[in-house]
Design a protein around this motif. Sequence first.
Motif, PDB file in Angstrom:
ATOM      1  N   CYS A  47       0.833  -1.203   0.000  1.00 23.83           N
ATOM      2  CA  CYS A  47       0.000   0.000   0.000  1.00 23.83           C
ATOM      3  C   CYS A  47       0.873   1.261   0.000  1.00 23.83           C
ATOM      4  N   GLU A  48       0.561   2.174  -0.906  1.00 27.65           N
ATOM      5  CA  GLU A  48       1.279   3.448  -0.957  1.00 27.65           C
ATOM      6  C   GLU A  48       0.877   4.371   0.188  1.00 27.65           C
ATOM      7  N   GLY A  49      -0.251   4.074   0.835  1.00 27.97           N
ATOM      8  CA  GLY A  49      -0.710   4.918   1.930  1.00 27.97           C
ATOM      9  C   GLY A  49      -0.058   4.564   3.251  1.00 27.97           C
ATOM     10  N   CYS A  50      -0.151   3.282   3.643  1.00 23.63           N
ATOM     11  CA  CYS A  50       0.312   2.876   4.974  1.00 23.63           C
ATOM     12  C   CYS A  50       1.543   1.971   4.948  1.00 23.63           C
ATOM     13  N   GLY A  51       1.908   1.477   3.762  1.00 22.62           N
ATOM     14  CA  GLY A  51       3.083   0.620   3.654  1.00 22.62           C
ATOM     15  C   GLY A  51       2.836  -0.837   3.994  1.00 22.62           C
ATOM     16  N   GLU A  52       1.596  -1.176   4.325  1.00 26.34           N
ATOM     17  CA  GLU A  52       1.242  -2.564   4.635  1.00 26.34           C
ATOM     18  C   GLU A  52       0.903  -3.313   3.343  1.00 26.34           C
ATOM     19  N   ALA A  53       0.847  -4.633   3.444  1.00 26.74           N
ATOM     20  CA  ALA A  53       0.491  -5.456   2.284  1.00 26.74           C
ATOM     21  C   ALA A  53      -0.980  -5.245   1.928  1.00 26.74           C
ATOM     22  N   ILE A  54      -1.249  -5.169   0.638  1.00 21.15           N
ATOM     23  CA  ILE A  54      -2.622  -5.087   0.148  1.00 21.15           C
ATOM     24  C   ILE A  54      -3.178  -6.511   0.149  1.00 21.15           C
ATOM     25  N   ALA A  55      -4.387  -6.671   0.643  1.00 20.81           N
ATOM     26  CA  ALA A  55      -5.003  -7.998   0.748  1.00 20.81           C
ATOM     27  C   ALA A  55      -5.057  -8.679  -0.621  1.00 20.81           C
ATOM     28  N   PRO A  56      -4.687  -9.952  -0.676  1.00 18.54           N
ATOM     29  CA  PRO A  56      -4.744 -10.685  -1.950  1.00 18.54           C
ATOM     30  C   PRO A  56      -6.132 -10.643  -2.594  1.00 18.54           C
ATOM     31  N   GLU A  57      -7.172 -10.629  -1.788  1.00 23.04           N
ATOM     32  CA  GLU A  57      -8.531 -10.550  -2.329  1.00 23.04           C
ATOM     33  C   GLU A  57      -8.734  -9.261  -3.126  1.00 23.04           C
ATOM     34  N   ARG A  58      -8.194  -8.169  -2.597  1.00 21.08           N
ATOM     35  CA  ARG A  58      -8.306  -6.886  -3.294  1.00 21.08           C
ATOM     36  C   ARG A  58      -7.521  -6.918  -4.597  1.00 21.08           C
ATOM     37  N   LEU A  59      -6.336  -7.491  -4.558  1.00 16.31           N
ATOM     38  CA  LEU A  59      -5.512  -7.567  -5.769  1.00 16.31           C
ATOM     39  C   LEU A  59      -6.147  -8.493  -6.807  1.00 16.31           C
ATOM     40  N   ASN A  60      -6.888  -9.499  -6.350  1.00 18.55           N
ATOM     41  CA  ASN A  60      -7.592 -10.371  -7.297  1.00 18.55           C
ATOM     42  C   ASN A  60      -8.682  -9.620  -8.030  1.00 18.55           C
ATOM     43  N   VAL A  61      -9.351  -8.708  -7.312  1.00 20.28           N
ATOM     44  CA  VAL A  61     -10.425  -7.921  -7.908  1.00 20.28           C
ATOM     45  C   VAL A  61      -9.873  -6.760  -8.719  1.00 20.28           C
ATOM     46  N   GLN A  62      -8.848  -6.109  -8.175  1.00 19.33           N
ATOM     47  CA  GLN A  62      -8.245  -4.954  -8.838  1.00 19.33           C
ATOM     48  C   GLN A  62      -6.724  -5.123  -8.804  1.00 19.33           C
ATOM     49  N   PRO A  63      -6.179  -5.850  -9.783  1.00 23.20           N
ATOM     50  CA  PRO A  63      -4.750  -6.174  -9.770  1.00 23.20           C
ATOM     51  C   PRO A  63      -3.815  -4.970  -9.743  1.00 23.20           C
ATOM     52  N   ALA A  64      -4.273  -3.834 -10.207  1.00 19.08           N
ATOM     53  CA  ALA A  64      -3.423  -2.643 -10.262  1.00 19.08           C
ATOM     54  C   ALA A  64      -3.628  -1.746  -9.040  1.00 19.08           C
ATOM     55  N   ALA A  65      -4.278  -2.271  -7.991  1.00 20.42           N
ATOM     56  CA  ALA A  65      -4.534  -1.469  -6.789  1.00 20.42           C
ATOM     57  C   ALA A  65      -3.207  -0.993  -6.183  1.00 20.42           C
ATOM     58  N   ILE A  66      -3.184   0.270  -5.776  1.00 20.72           N
ATOM     59  CA  ILE A  66      -1.973   0.823  -5.159  1.00 20.72           C
ATOM     60  C   ILE A  66      -2.181   1.125  -3.682  1.00 20.72           C
ATOM     61  N   LYS A  67      -3.419   0.972  -3.222  1.00 21.31           N
ATOM     62  CA  LYS A  67      -3.720   1.212  -1.816  1.00 21.31           C
ATOM     63  C   LYS A  67      -4.588   0.076  -1.270  1.00 21.31           C
ATOM     64  N   CYS A  68      -4.431  -0.192   0.021  1.00 16.47           N
ATOM     65  CA  CYS A  68      -5.281  -1.166   0.673  1.00 16.47           C
ATOM     66  C   CYS A  68      -6.693  -0.588   0.786  1.00 16.47           C
ATOM     67  N   VAL A  69      -7.638  -1.404   1.165  1.00 15.79           N
ATOM     68  CA  VAL A  69      -9.026  -0.964   1.245  1.00 15.79           C
ATOM     69  C   VAL A  69      -9.177   0.209   2.199  1.00 15.79           C
ATOM     70  N   GLN A  70      -8.516   0.131   3.346  1.00 22.98           N
ATOM     71  CA  GLN A  70      -8.645   1.199   4.342  1.00 22.98           C
ATOM     72  C   GLN A  70      -8.108   2.526   3.836  1.00 22.98           C
ATOM     73  N   CYS A  71      -6.951   2.510   3.209  1.00 23.75           N
ATOM     74  CA  CYS A  71      -6.369   3.765   2.699  1.00 23.75           C
ATOM     75  C   CYS A  71      -7.130   4.276   1.473  1.00 23.75           C
ATOM     76  N   ALA A  72      -7.713   3.367   0.702  1.00 23.43           N
ATOM     77  CA  ALA A  72      -8.451   3.775  -0.489  1.00 23.43           C
ATOM     78  C   ALA A  72      -9.760   4.485  -0.116  1.00 23.43           C
ATOM     79  N   GLU A  73     -10.271   4.174   1.076  1.00 21.42           N
ATOM     80  CA  GLU A  73     -11.528   4.817   1.505  1.00 21.42           C
ATOM     81  C   GLU A  73     -11.247   6.237   1.889  1.00 21.42           C
TER      82      GLU A  73
END
Length: 103
Positions: A77-103
């Motif tokens: 995650c570009e926001g918090c530096g934590e790993a983006i959940a694999p489920e999120r990457l499966n839905v949006q492979p180009a995600a740059i933020k985790c769900v929490q930071c994207a909100e």
Amino acid sequence: MTQELKQQFTERIIELQQRVEAIHQDFAQGRDADWSEQAGERENDEVLNALESEAKVEIQQLSLALNKIKQGNYGICEGCGEAIAPERLNVQPAAIKCVQCAE
């Protein structure tokens, strides 16, 4: 895993680039002389413009994801530096933020 992602992203980029090229070829064909036909063609042009814009955005996102894979920070995650959940990457492979930071 990353090699598979790189291949998937690259194939999708090629597919999108071919779509954009087909749209450009459609625009290059010119328009009908009949006014009623031109009205329909203008509506078609609006749809094609939207599809082209979406394709270009996706190409940009996938290119960014490829660069992240190359740099070794894909899925971080570009926001918090934590790993983006694999489920999120499966839905949006180009995600740059985790769900929490994207909100």
